[in-house]
Scaffold this motif. Structure first.
Motif: not given
Length: 224
Positions: A110-121
């Motif tokens: 969940v943490l990795l998904a949230g960080i990666s999504r933020s970077i992706s945005m």
């Protein structure tokens, strides 16, 4: 282009259905819809997902980092819950670590998904100002594929995570017996009786019957 439009319309449809189900208090059905949609989106990336899971880095990270953290947490939790000194817990932490490691893995996911999504945005907003061919290359890049996989995995793995979290409570009751013994300095040897030392002054006394996993063990005074 048609594929993007189809994906967008499907996403909008799923979101609307899920919101309607939640407002109607059909949470389980709403989650089931999300689960099916996530599995549908993950299926084309199944080979990449398998490659990531079986990679040497993933396996070593689980065996070294996640297992160590999970074992440490389990040892501390069992010690606090049963008021047993850590030195008397040998086998039970290793048993309960199995579901706990899955829970730790899910939190990290969940943490990795949230960080990666933020970077992706952020990167997506920057690339939107660049030429079209760069946008297309970015959308088809490995980074975007991995980010999408992580988002859908969070939903797909949610049910196994809940099962692991719930089972750890009952598994702990069973596992604690693995550290008990028939022959102990806690008391005399008896038929169908096992002991587990809590500390230098007290011990648990387990009577092996059909209620051994539901009844609280008897605490007996026994100085070491």
């Amino acid at each position: 282009m048609k594929e993007k439009v189809k994906d967008l319309l499907l996403l909008i449809f799923v979101v609307v259905v899920v919101l309607l189900l939640i407002t109607s208090e059909h949470v389980f059905i709403a989650f089931s819809v999300l689960l099916i949609y996530s599995l549908y989106k993950l299926y084309p990336e199944r080979f990449l997902l398998e490659k990531i899971i079986k990679s040497v880095f993933t396996i070593k990270f689980y065996n070294v980092v996640i297992w160590f953290i999970s074992y440490l947490l389990t040892l501390k939790m069992l010690s606090v819950i049963y008021s047993v000194d850590e030195e008397y817990l040998k086998f039970s932490p290793a048993i309960v670590t199995i579901p706990i490691s899955f829970c730790v893995s899910y939190f990290l996911l969940v943490l990795l998904a949230g960080i990666s999504r933020s970077i992706s945005m952020v990167t997506g907003n920057i690339i939107s100002f660049l030429p079209q061919w760069i946008k297309v290359s970015y959308e088809q890049s490995m980074f975007v594929r991995v980010v999408n996989i992580l988002q859908y995995l969070v939903i797909v793995v949610a049910i196994p995570f809940l099962l692991a979290a719930l089972s750890s409570v009952y598994l702990a009751r069973v596992a604690i017996l693995s550290d008990a013994s028939f022959i102990s300095d806690c008391g005399t040897k008896q038929w169908r009786v096992m002991y587990l030392r809590k500390n230098n002054n007290e011990c648990y006394k387990f009577t092996l019957n059909i209620n051994v996993f539901s009844e609280q063990p008897v605490i007996v005074n026994s100085k070491k």
